[in-house]
Design a protein around this motif. Sequence first.
Motif, PDB file in Angstrom:
ATOM      1  N   ILE A  67      30.783  77.415  84.567  1.00 50.82           N
ATOM      2  CA  ILE A  67      29.445  77.120  84.062  1.00 50.82           C
ATOM      3  C   ILE A  67      28.591  78.377  84.027  1.00 50.82           C
ATOM      4  O   ILE A  67      27.786  78.574  83.134  1.00 50.82           O
ATOM      5  CB  ILE A  67      28.791  76.028  84.921  1.00 50.82           C
ATOM      6  N   LYS A 109      23.602  69.829  75.518  1.00 51.47           N
ATOM      7  CA  LYS A 109      23.740  70.096  74.070  1.00 51.47           C
ATOM      8  C   LYS A 109      24.311  71.497  73.803  1.00 51.47           C
ATOM      9  O   LYS A 109      25.273  71.633  73.052  1.00 51.47           O
ATOM     10  CB  LYS A 109      22.375  69.962  73.354  1.00 51.47           C
ATOM     11  N   SER A 110      23.709  72.513  74.439  1.00 53.99           N
ATOM     12  CA  SER A 110      24.172  73.882  74.163  1.00 53.99           C
ATOM     13  C   SER A 110      25.587  74.081  74.695  1.00 53.99           C
ATOM     14  O   SER A 110      26.434  74.709  74.038  1.00 53.99           O
ATOM     15  CB  SER A 110      23.242  74.907  74.815  1.00 53.99           C
ATOM     16  N   THR A 111      25.850  73.550  75.874  1.00 51.99           N
ATOM     17  CA  THR A 111      27.173  73.729  76.482  1.00 51.99           C
ATOM     18  C   THR A 111      28.244  73.053  75.616  1.00 51.99           C
ATOM     19  O   THR A 111      29.285  73.646  75.305  1.00 51.99           O
ATOM     20  CB  THR A 111      27.179  73.112  77.905  1.00 51.99           C
ATOM     21  N   ASN A 247      20.702  73.711  87.365  1.00 55.24           N
ATOM     22  CA  ASN A 247      21.179  74.848  86.570  1.00 55.24           C
ATOM     23  C   ASN A 247      20.134  75.346  85.577  1.00 55.24           C
ATOM     24  O   ASN A 247      20.056  76.540  85.294  1.00 55.24           O
ATOM     25  CB  ASN A 247      22.463  74.475  85.837  1.00 55.24           C
ATOM     26  N   LYS A 248      19.340  74.433  85.062  1.00 54.91           N
ATOM     27  CA  LYS A 248      18.290  74.823  84.105  1.00 54.91           C
ATOM     28  C   LYS A 248      17.246  75.725  84.754  1.00 54.91           C
ATOM     29  O   LYS A 248      16.582  76.506  84.068  1.00 54.91           O
ATOM     30  CB  LYS A 248      17.612  73.577  83.527  1.00 54.91           C
ATOM     31  N   TYR A 345      36.868  64.612  74.659  1.00 57.10           N
ATOM     32  CA  TYR A 345      35.973  65.554  75.354  1.00 57.10           C
ATOM     33  C   TYR A 345      36.165  65.517  76.873  1.00 57.10           C
ATOM     34  O   TYR A 345      36.224  66.561  77.517  1.00 57.10           O
ATOM     35  CB  TYR A 345      34.487  65.304  75.000  1.00 57.10           C
TER      36      TYR A 345
END
Length: 397
Positions: A67, A109-111, A247-248, A345
């Motif tokens: 991550i 979304k970005s990941t 994480n954000k 996924y």
Amino acid sequence: MCGSSDSDSHDGYLTSDYNSSNSLFSLNNGNSYSSASLDRATFDCQDSDLLGNHKHPMLSTEIPRFISNDALHSPITLNYKRDNDDVTYTSGKINKFMIVLIGLPATGKSTISSHLIQCLKNNPLTNSLRCKVFNAGKIRRQISCATISKPLLLSNTSSEDLFNPKNTDKKEAYARITLQKLFLEINNDDCDVGIFDATNSTIERRKFIFEEVCSFNTDELSTFNLVPIVLQISCFNRDFIKYNIHNKSFNEDYLDKPYELAIKDFAKRLKHYYSQFTPFSMDEFNQIHKYINQHEEIDASLFFFNVINAGIVEPHSLNHSYYPSTCGRQIRDTIMVVENFINHYSQMFGFEYIESVKLFFEKFEDNHEETLTALDSVVNDEFFNDLEELIENNGFA
Ligand SMILES: Nc1ncnc2c1ncn2[C@@H]1O[C@H](COP(=O)(O)OP(=O)(O)OP(=O)(O)O)[C@@H](O)[C@H]1O
Ligand SMILES: O=P(O)(O)OC[C@H]1O[C@](O)(CO)[C@@H](O)[C@@H]1O
């Protein structure tokens, strides 16, 4: 058709007068929307320097290896040369793809976009497609970095809080600039798959996006046709949400802020989004499809996929594909690869993520670091109950 008023639209889905000269992207008009802002947005601000000054060295070791990989979070362009044999046409224009992301902040979304790009790159059917992420948050930071030289100005007053629904206009402006950049790069043939990475959390925003797509596709001067794919990312699991918020707090918005302030601010941002978010539905899919067909005067393709809780919830009944009878092979192949990615996924990426979340909370329980206590004190049952209440009041529970 493009250029005509749609005020006679029967379903009321689109009510604005619409033509290519008032669109974001007007090939007839060199001075299209805010070109000055766009220039500034393309200028890369001090993001990488700021990343070098990361302020939570101790905590950052807690972030699982895969991550913390920056490559996952930055836009990726894959510069494979295109094989012209792959190209197919719609209304005489070369097809390209636009992925419209939908999802609340910190849902992944970005990941997941980065994962999808990896997947397209690894498949021989799609590896010639050059993919690029157009991230509204990044554009916002680039523009505001250039003007106020700070990652994000936090504010206690609602008038200064960018994410407060009262300030929708400011946020919309960044989204429009991002969208315009996507159209420009598609039109310049700099990429083949443009991923519009924003929350796109309201029906009004999505309506605007699809008006713009139709305008682009029907512009006589554009060589390309955009095939739209809606990708909705949802995350309902409380542990996932908590971990993602943690994480954000390390992202570019919070590089100069103490951990607890970052967590509190992101939690507040999330509440604002929960108060106005409307998930994408089949009704909306049908309305958009009808609108495209009317305005482009074609039997248009439209696709809708979901990733829910990192892929562990089966989204099959929600996904929907519309292939026109004349649909070319390239579209079918690309959608097949995307669909395969969605259906697998969890095995491909989700389980590894879930493992990291589990690990994080195991360590979290044995660890009484001040910062981790801060996470618990903000992202707690009361917070989640508030989010649930916002969802209910918002009418989509
Ligand atoms: N599927 C996933 N795999 C790995 N990590 C994930 C996943 N989903 C979320 N995360 C973690 O959650 C954090 C937030 O994810 P991400 O930035 O991709 O969300 P986002 O929806 O793009 O957020 P925003 O809208 O605020 O930009 C990431 O830093 C990552 O650590
Ligand atoms: O304009 P939208 O759709 O809310 O999305 C953009 C915003 O989403 C976020 O990624 C939410 O955290 C912000 O960084 C960004 O400003």
